[in-house]
Design an enzyme around this catalytic site. Structure first.
Site, PDB file in Angstrom:
ATOM      1  NE  ARG D 256      -1.776   1.893   3.538  1.00  0.00           N
ATOM      2  CZ  ARG D 256      -1.709   1.850   4.874  1.00  0.00           C
ATOM      3  NH1 ARG D 256      -2.403   0.960   5.546  1.00  0.00           N
ATOM      4  NH2 ARG D 256      -0.943   2.701   5.535  1.00  0.00           N
ATOM      5  CG  HIS D 260      -6.377   2.487   6.010  1.00  0.00           C
ATOM      6  ND1 HIS D 260      -6.509   1.211   5.514  1.00  0.00           N
ATOM      7  CD2 HIS D 260      -7.596   2.818   6.519  1.00  0.00           C
ATOM      8  CE1 HIS D 260      -7.751   0.781   5.734  1.00  0.00           C
ATOM      9  NE2 HIS D 260      -8.426   1.735   6.327  1.00  0.00           N
ATOM     10  CE1 TYR D 269       0.530   2.831   8.996  1.00  0.00           C
ATOM     11  CE2 TYR D 269      -0.789   4.441  10.200  1.00  0.00           C
ATOM     12  CZ  TYR D 269      -0.583   3.661   9.079  1.00  0.00           C
ATOM     13  OH  TYR D 269      -1.483   3.705   8.044  1.00  0.00           O
TER      14      TYR D 269
END
Ligand SMILES: Cc1ncc(C[n+]2csc(CCOP(=O)(O)OP(=O)(O)O)c2C)c(N)n1
Ligand SMILES: Cc1ncc(C[n+]2csc(CCOP(=O)(O)OP(=O)(O)O)c2C)c(N)n1
Ligand SMILES: [Mg+2]
Ligand SMILES: [Mg+2]
Lengths: 358, 325, 325, 358
Positions: D256, D260, D269
């Protein structure tokens, strides 16, 4: 295409169906006293089953789930566990529970529809029977998480039927235990049937043991009618878990020789020849044969044992029959540590309308 | 015309639906060779084969979830949940997808699914086998919830539910499965959904109830009749939508309302009925509404279930209280 | 004393609980490094480590289920469900085990678990992110359900919930997470559970509401005040048990009741409140009860969410209707 | 202990990260037109992503889930499917949906919080986006069951993120498909992350492909940035399924490259170097390099393609912006085929209280 991962499922059997060792037996099996205790517990379970079914048939007990045929698995697991481990049973693993200190009276009280039966005087942290299939598996993973967080060398042992492995909750628990290397052993009791659904219809998996692979958890099969084999693989799995090496999935291959429960009639769906064949592999004679071959058992001892078990069962039934009946208020007492005020009113009302005596 | 029990009438309706419509498929646990733990599907797999009457793996979430995929493909799925306490893992699929798929896709994909399950206690069964959780379904838009209390109603309403193009939760009062027989004509006629039924006409008090509690409610009405108190007993039958007009008409006539259900009182479906009357018929009320319900405890193990399930006495006393004013 | 938002007050309370009690453990999805999608757990994993503030695998059923095993072992688990629409897979564990374990074992095993989750819509989020499903929890005995509407209440009630020896469902009004700031003293003081709170005193009409709808209700009260109509606004706060005495006292004073909630009307928690008043305070009522609620549709995608969530106008009109009589 | 079952997980890659074939390519890859169409779709997705993110940032769209980095998986799967197959997407597999006939305007309408976006004019039987993670897997198994019951040679294709495989529903669906040999392909898109949780924390399993083993379903990995590899393994799995040989689990290894969703900030993160490394393996340049090496691509064609895509996207955005807004009544219209009477009253009420315009 290159291969990136490989897995194998092993199968263990230490005593064959005739009671002959398939190789060298583990240390505990050198101890005749220990084997005798295990045999005794298996016989107790078998005889208790018959008694409980009889109580149900004569209107003295509610629906009961028998364990006949599965005693070796249950006792093998119980004998491998330490007292400080925690058990998460389904509903028919009496051999494990009794080994750990649950009483026959408690078991009967539970099946009489009385919650006090689950308030085990013995293993205070063991979970009670779990009716919603599969839902106990996450509890076991959670307890193991607590052990892990606190650094305690304890294990959580979760039973599940082969039918229960179809529930997502089982898989979620295995996956968690695998991801965090939690000290958990999942024991799949493959007794051939989930009520009327044969194990072969439950999954396309060649074994139930391989269900662990989905969570990165090693899986293996054991002859679940071989109490020595069960205890041996279980001890190994518990040792791994305690050493921080993570969970194991063990599939115990056994057979439900009885109906699913006393409310079931297995003859509706189960081939008679399959049942007859299963009786040939059942666990009691094989351990007895081994003990006899070793000179530790004979008919006299068998008769003594059966008489002792019968007496123990009779005493338990008496205790059960003379237990105090739950008062109506009991259903309000244990909902909360600090019950909301409104509950007191309802309790008062309930007490004014006692149920018809029966 | 045969005199059949409620569970036999279910079996007749399922058989009729399977015979009439090749798209009807039954799924569930132990519904095949075993005919269901209550025998509702007895003989059907033998007659319609292993694909049209199918045992699923043991997973209620799966049963609901696969129903959606099957139904969106045009099958009419009748799924059995073995006991109501085991419906929770299915609720995600029912609430988040089954009830919503038509709306979500603006009518493109639909869910003609019936989920059958036993409802209520009183059969001496183990924990989780005696729940009354109807309100959890009723709160969700996009579902119909039906609970027949007689063999004839079960037959006609189950056929209606199966033929309905939307999901229907079909609750079968466990305690009534074999309690009584009634003549049921297996003629394939469906009964209308969305309607309450007046089981007994009366003038003094309206009793609204459903499922197995119709039994105790009718008994209470009979006892009260001996004391010259005339109860109108309404079998709600359609738990969602509620036939409020039927109740309001009755309350307009009697001025008094007692609601009887086995489910826990707090936020039970009785609250919706009482609330609607408090909104739309306040001035008809001659006395406070009464609810006679299960207590706000968990359904106890069966040793105490008779103390939990409202008995005739409690209903009679509630009716009498409404007459004190 | 800091002026903090509601979500910051949650963070303060969690931090306090972790600091005070080594048995407190937080679990959930994305609560670790990420600090939760709303940042309620921001900084806590960094401070208390990866075992005490733990990301779980993506499975809400697991989160609830593992909480039970952990709690029965004496940990005090605070679990986060990322959005309320995702709580369904957890409901089986919550209803069938968490709410029952103490009762089932006659007090031997207990479940000191708090399940936190955002509640309600209005934040322009995708489907399933805006649900108001409180009543599904309230119907289950053995659970407490709490929904604070101010930072100070959130702080004190969350600490109370964590210290309570039984399971508490803790609903956090999503729309209020960052709407306003309030002075919150991070002194570790818990507030009492089981109590409603009067947000505004009044004489003519009682408004009962909770969560984010307190906002619209207070606005309505203010508008009505300009028309010389005096509303008493009660923030229910404890959704189960309901503080009926607080409501009944108010209705005894005002004679009029309007219930405002965002959840669907049918079998929503408002029904329980209306029903209780119809039973216990019928003669206090000067006008029919009114419920101003979400409609009996599924929560629409956010393009229409403002048409679904009760607005100030609807509340004002409902109050005016109760004054027509 | 004897071995009773063995399993292996294979890995397929047909074009390496530099666009070099690792061996002989399948038939479809000999067709330059076909490869060009696939490349075109990947570029369209990439450019659409940028546009949608921009619309969101400027307040013209709600939260949006980007697909950047995963285009090869999505397009490879779409190109392998037949029109009569049925897709069960999660929420970011636009490449598959577009290939099957969903429009850019429908995608935007969905993310604008309008249900009409899910009423696809194209693939009428494809399921809409599925927000509750994992819950679409049983739908796919159910559709496959319908195909099986009716004897139709069709397949159900279910997407799931690697995070989603932790949900029991996924496992339950795989188990059913395996048990009944249903024509289903489960495509696990392993993009490294489930919001902030890395794939390594999701499970202890060495691969996600092995999750199929729990259900007796063969699993394999494919380089998910290699559109030729994805399409090839997908075609094979679909052929197996259509031949009645049952389901397959395919784990597509991709990444990805975006946040998100637009509501997320991955820099909180995700290690920057991991992201940078992932950009080196991304799918677009490698297919382009292969096409160029074969003489089928050059900068001119690239510019033409990008201009064409931009125009297509612009037209779609215009269509989106000028779409009719949903009326308040829409939330009542499609709940039931035969709506209960009470709903009409509520609809009338809702119409009286229109929401504030925005
Ligand atoms: C969630 C749930 N669904 C259904 C049931 C009803 N039920 C009780 S036992 C059983 C079969 C269990 O089979 P298995 O897991 O193999 O265990 P066994 O009874 O063979 O020991 C079923 C379907 C249940 N108790 N819980
Ligand atoms: C049941 C459920 N729980 C939580 C969420 C919130 N959520 C949305 S996406 C996501 C992560 C999904 O990760 P993965 O399955 O790997 O898919 P990806 O987003 O990487 O494509 C989460 C936790 C959800 N949508 N559904
Ligand atoms: Mg079994
Ligand atoms: Mg992912």
């Amino acid at each position: 295409m290159k291969t990136v991962a490989q897995f194998a499922i092993g199968y263990e059997q230490l005593l064959d169906a005739g009671g002959r060792p398939t190789g060298e037996l583990p240390a505990f099996a050198q101890d005749a006293g220990e084997l005798t205790r295990m045999y005794r517990m298996m016989v107790l379970c078998r005889m208790f089953d018959a008694k409980a079914i009889n109580l149900q048939r004569t209107g003295q007990l509610g629906t009961y789930a028998p364990c006949t045929g599965q005693e070796a698995t249950h006792v093998g697991v119980g004998a491998a566990m330490r007292p400080e481990d925690v058990l998460f049973p389904v509903y028919r693993e009496y051999g494990t529970q009794l080994w750990r200190g649950v009483t026959l009276t408690e078991i009967l009280t539970y099946w009489a529809g009385d919650e006090t039966g689950t308030n085990f005087a013995g293993p205070r942290q063991d979970f009670p029977w779990c009716v919603p299939i599969g839902s106990q598996a996450p509890h076991a993973a959670g307890a193991a998480m607590a052990f892990r967080i606190r650094g305690e060398p304890r294990c959580a042992v979760a039973y599940i039927g082969e039918g229960g492995t179809s529930q997502g909750a089982f898989y979620e628990a295995v996956n968690l235990a695998g991801a965090r290397r939690l000290p958990t052993v999942f024991v799949i009791v493959n007794n051939g049937w989930a009520i009327s659904v044969p194990a072969s219809a439950q999954t396309g998996a060649e074994t139930f043991a391989q269900k662990g692979i989905a969570g990165g958890v090693p899986g293996m099969q054991v002859d679940g009618n071989d109490v020595i084999g069960v205890r041996a693989v279980m001890e190994a799995a518990l040792a791994r878990a305690r050493a921080g090496e993570g969970p194991t999935v063990i599939e115990a291959l056994t057979y439900r020789l009885s109906d699913h429960t006393t409310a079931d009639d297995a003859s509706r769906y189960r081939p008679a020849d399959e049942l007859a064949a299963a009786w040939q592999r059942e666990p009691l004679p094989r351990l007895r044969a081994y003990l006899a071959a070793q000179g530790h058992w004979d008919d006299t001892r068998e008769q003594q044992l059966r008489a002792a078990c019968a007496a123990e069962i009779d005493a338990a039934v008496k205790g059960y029959q003379s237990r105090p009946r739950p008062a109506v208020g009991a259903m309000f007492e244990h909902l909360f540590a600090h019950p909301p005020a409104a509950l007191a009113e309802q309790r008062e009302q309930a007490t004014r309308y006692p149920p018809p005596a029966h | 015309m045969a005199r059949v029990t409620l569970v036999e009438s279910i079996n007749l309706a399922l058989n009729r639906a399977l015979a009439d419509d090749p798209d009807v498929v039954l799924i569930g646990e132990d519904i095949g060779v075993n005919g269901g733990v209550f025998r509702a599907t007895q003989g059907l797999q033998q007659r319609y084969g292993e694909w049209r009457v199918q045992d699923t793996p043991l997973a209620e979430g799966l049963i609901a979830g696969m129903s959606i995929g099957m139904a969106a493909q045009g099958l009419r799925v009748v799924a059995e949940i073995q006991f109501m306490g085991f419906m929770y893992p299915a609720l995600d699929q029912i609430a988040n997808h089954m009830a919503r798929l038509r709306n979500r896709t603006r009518g493109r994909l639909t869910c003609p699914v019936v989920i059958r399950m036993p409802h209520g206690g009183g059969i001496h069964a183990p924990e989780h086998h005696s729940e009354s959780l109807e309100v959890l379904f009723c709160h969700h838009a996009g579902l119909r919830v039906v609970c027949p209390s007689t063999p004839a109603a079960a037959y006609g309403l189950l056929l209606a539910a199966i033929r309905d193009p939307d999901p229907v939760i079909f609750l079968e009062p466990t305690r009534l499965y074999r309690m009584a027989r009634q003549e049921v004509l297996d003629n394939g006629n469906a009964l209308p959904l969305d309607r309450a039924q007046i089981l007994r006409e009366g003038d003094d008090v309206t009793l609204v109830t459903w499922g197995a509690m119709t039994h105790e409610s009718l008994q209470a009405a009979q006892q009260l009749a001996q004391r010259k108190i005339s109860c109108e007993v309404i079998d709600l039958t359609s738990l969602s939508p509620i036939d409020h007009d039927c109740i309001l008409d009755s309350v307009a006539h009697t001025g008094r309302l007692v609601i009887v259900h086995e489910a826990a009182r707090n936020a039970g479906l009785g609250a919706e009925i009482a609330a609607t009357v408090a909104e739309r018929a306040l001035y008809d009320l001659l006395a406070p509404v009464e609810r006679v319900t299960g207590y706000d405890t968990v359904m106890p193990y069966f040793g105490l279930e008779k103390a939990y399930i409202p008995g005739v006495d409690r209903i009679v006393d509630a009716v009498l209280r409404t007459l004190e004013t």
